[in-house]
Design a protein around this motif. Sequence first.
Motif, PDB file in Angstrom:
ATOM      1  N   GLU A 151       1.218  -1.415  -0.119  1.00 21.91           N
ATOM      2  CA  GLU A 151       0.010   0.078   0.696  1.00 21.91           C
ATOM      3  C   GLU A 151       1.028   1.390  -0.075  1.00 21.91           C
ATOM      4  N   ASP A 152       0.624   2.240  -0.520  1.00 21.18           N
ATOM      5  CA  ASP A 152       1.541   3.640  -0.578  1.00 21.18           C
ATOM      6  C   ASP A 152       1.155   4.016   0.002  1.00 21.18           C
ATOM      7  N   LEU A 158       0.182  -6.436   0.874  1.00 20.56           N
ATOM      8  CA  LEU A 158      -1.024  -6.703   0.303  1.00 20.56           C
ATOM      9  C   LEU A 158      -1.337  -8.145   0.875  1.00 20.56           C
ATOM     10  N   MET A 159      -0.049  -8.848   1.238  1.00 16.68           N
ATOM     11  CA  MET A 159      -0.488 -10.173   1.633  1.00 16.68           C
ATOM     12  C   MET A 159       0.675 -10.619   2.229  1.00 16.68           C
TER      13      MET A 159
END
Length: 335
Positions: A151-152, A158-159
Amino acid sequence: MNQKAIRRIPLDKFFDLKVDFAFKQLFGNEKNKKITIVFLNAVLKLTGRDTIKEVTFIQHELGGEYQDDKQSRLDILVKTQNGDFINVEIQLSNQHDMTKRTLYYWSKMYESQLVRGMGYSELRPTITINICNFTMFKDNKAYHSTYHLHEDTTLSRLMPEEDVLEIHFIEINKFIAFWHEEKLDVLDNILVRWLLLLGMVDGRKKKVYAEIYRELEELAMKDENLRAAFETWEEISQSPETILAYQSRLKYILDEEARYIDGINKGREQGLEQGLEQGLEQGLEQGLEQGRKQEQIELVKKLLKRHESIEEIMDLLGLSREEIERIKSLNLHQE
């Protein structure tokens, strides 16, 4: 250590392992599987229970769904004992498409896992390792960069429990610069040893780093895997069959690089007359395409005359069986 115990041929006879053909002979061969596993664990920094203990080599060709699709034979693709897929690609010259090509390869490998009746939850992590003989990231001084999905703002994965995407870039030119500056830990960092192996010979410049050889020779006294790699490297570097294939592949790569540069120059010339943006694009495309097909046709003809098998030509030139059969058929008609 007796010098002859590790080397029986002159240094300038060793293949440049950054040429994909030579790299695959050493790291993509079933009989050298132990070397491949050690190298992969070093790149991925896997230890303990996470260590790769077994791999299966997979012959995989990407593309070809439509007539004009680009056919791409992966350099090395393995499946680990956990079911993870790892692709290793070696690139000698920069044609400024490595990032997009990497994502294309990764997506095709990830997609290929899914078969009828299989759930998305069963998809396994897919890892790509790119070894580049040029600078990929000018703003990053590190020679080894690793990318994941995150995520920015928070930079959270993410996982995090099982990254399905992991992409490595190793820039050999930066690595050699670190070595010259004596910034590398050759005693405790196993990856450094293997990258020194890859960096010792520069086929494009016809140069061999004798000082790197001396460093590796000393390390090989205690590292049996490095010693085994040297023995295999020496073996493939003096076989008449592999010498011919290696020289043909190196010539092809250098010719492609020259055509790429020629394409840029033609684009600049046309840009003076037609506008820089339009001229550069057209000239680049024409320069890259002009002569590429004819060069491949002539090289395939030569290899066929030398009775090289279709499978060997596929590995050497990255062409599909259909393309080679088509050239073979045309050649017979012409004769």
